[in-house]
Design an enzyme around this catalytic site. Sequence first.
Site, PDB file in Angstrom:
ATOM      1  N   LYS A 110     -75.764-104.242   8.313  1.00  0.00           N
ATOM      2  CA  LYS A 110     -75.761-103.749   7.048  1.00  0.00           C
ATOM      3  C   LYS A 110     -76.403-104.694   6.152  1.00  0.00           C
ATOM      4  O   LYS A 110     -77.097-104.936   4.608  1.00  0.00           O
ATOM      5  CB  LYS A 110     -74.524-102.621   6.198  1.00  0.00           C
ATOM      6  CG  LYS A 110     -75.045-101.445   7.530  1.00  0.00           C
ATOM      7  CD  LYS A 110     -74.601-100.034   7.036  1.00  0.00           C
ATOM      8  CE  LYS A 110     -74.864 -99.435   8.310  1.00  0.00           C
ATOM      9  NZ  LYS A 110     -73.584 -99.136   8.566  1.00  0.00           N
ATOM     10  N   LYS A 189     -85.686 -96.943  18.329  1.00  0.00           N
ATOM     11  CA  LYS A 189     -84.678 -96.151  18.536  1.00  0.00           C
ATOM     12  C   LYS A 189     -84.206 -94.680  17.650  1.00  0.00           C
ATOM     13  O   LYS A 189     -84.788 -95.193  16.512  1.00  0.00           O
ATOM     14  CB  LYS A 189     -83.323 -96.719  18.379  1.00  0.00           C
ATOM     15  CG  LYS A 189     -82.343 -95.954  18.745  1.00  0.00           C
ATOM     16  CD  LYS A 189     -81.082 -96.204  18.389  1.00  0.00           C
ATOM     17  CE  LYS A 189     -80.607 -95.628  17.778  1.00  0.00           C
ATOM     18  NZ  LYS A 189     -78.693 -95.947  17.401  1.00  0.00           N
ATOM     19  N   LYS A 192     -81.700 -91.296  12.257  1.00  0.00           N
ATOM     20  CA  LYS A 192     -81.675 -90.894  10.997  1.00  0.00           C
ATOM     21  C   LYS A 192     -82.420 -91.217   9.719  1.00  0.00           C
ATOM     22  O   LYS A 192     -83.032 -91.808   9.092  1.00  0.00           O
ATOM     23  CB  LYS A 192     -80.358 -89.857  10.584  1.00  0.00           C
ATOM     24  CG  LYS A 192     -79.904 -89.572  11.728  1.00  0.00           C
ATOM     25  CD  LYS A 192     -78.201 -88.656  11.194  1.00  0.00           C
ATOM     26  CE  LYS A 192     -78.007 -88.453  12.147  1.00  0.00           C
ATOM     27  NZ  LYS A 192     -75.996 -89.129  12.101  1.00  0.00           N
TER      28      LYS A 192
END
Length: 328
Positions: A110, A189, A192
């Site tokens: 992240k 992949k 969301k």
Amino acid sequence: MRILSGIQPSGRLHLGNYLGAIKQHIELQDTGEAFYFIADLHALTTLRDKDLLRQYSNDVALDYLALGLNPEKSSFYRQSDIPEVPELTWLLSTITPMGLLERCHSFKDKIAKGISPDHGLFAYPVLMAADILIVDADIVPVGKDQKQHIEVTRDIAQRFNYVFGEVLKIPDEQIIEETGIIPGTDGQKMSKSYGNTIEIFLEGKPLKDKVMSIVTDCAPIEEPKDPDKNNVYNLLKFFISKEEDEEWRKKFKSGGLKYSDVKKRLIQVLEETFKEAREKRKELEKHPDYVEDVLNEGAKKARQIAIKTLSRAREAVGLKRRDTLRSP
Ligand code: ADP
Ligand code: TRP
């Protein structure tokens, strides 16, 4: 054997979640005492919209129940209904080395994406450790992406036990391998965060549109093709019999196959596979009180254990034991 796993309500659940996690969770409820929960406190690290959080939490509850979670067999609850979890999180935090959290891939990824980190994101694995340790779980079935978090949980528990005595049960991970990584409509992949998902409960035209949008190459029809490189086949194969799978593989390899035929079959198979679950979900939607009762009952069962674990931990660190429900 006590089984525990959680899923974040951070968006509508998709086929990747189903094949990579939910399907196994449902199957495992016959092999032990299962605890499954909606990780709404974790979702807060990325979702900051109260209506959406409520909606997604409700969706996860409906999805799991429709797909076969049996409240008679499993305790199913909202993480935020177990106040012992954040309390244990704090006790664990006090003995968790910064370096252990700094090494976590999910945190590093992240940061690498330019997300400016807040404390919640950094402390995410400690909250996850508390989820697991609070019910004395034996095994934690999760996807590969969560493997490191389970290792961190074991490290934290071992350290706590080393410092304060044998209080916490050391859990084992159970990595769900067979399905590997389910591809999304663009071949990456399914996730969301990539906007390439096919939601489990899509039907009719929206389902058709999604499947039709799956990216394929533009090789001529007559050309023989490798099924394993085809994004449609790589989803279809999970929902068909061995015999049918072999037929499709032959058709791909011999040439003359129209991708639109594979897509049509995938639509049909998805409509069929989730037909019963879809009907059940619509029924459940009409009975929000029932769903609420299931979650409350699940929280009650989880808390019976959580209160005891927390009490042991409180006593071990030198706080007052608290074996009963907190008065308001
Ligand atoms: P997303 O990437 O869509 O945000 P999550 O990280 O919330 O999904 O996934 C919850 C669980 O679902 C993961 O631990 C993993 O086991 C499973 N999962 C998600 N996407 C996939 C995928 N594409 N293939 C296999 N499993 C997946
Ligand atoms: N972090 C997990 C995920 O994103 C969800 C989760 C939260 C979880 N707490 C957990 C999974 C405890 C297993 C055990 O998929």
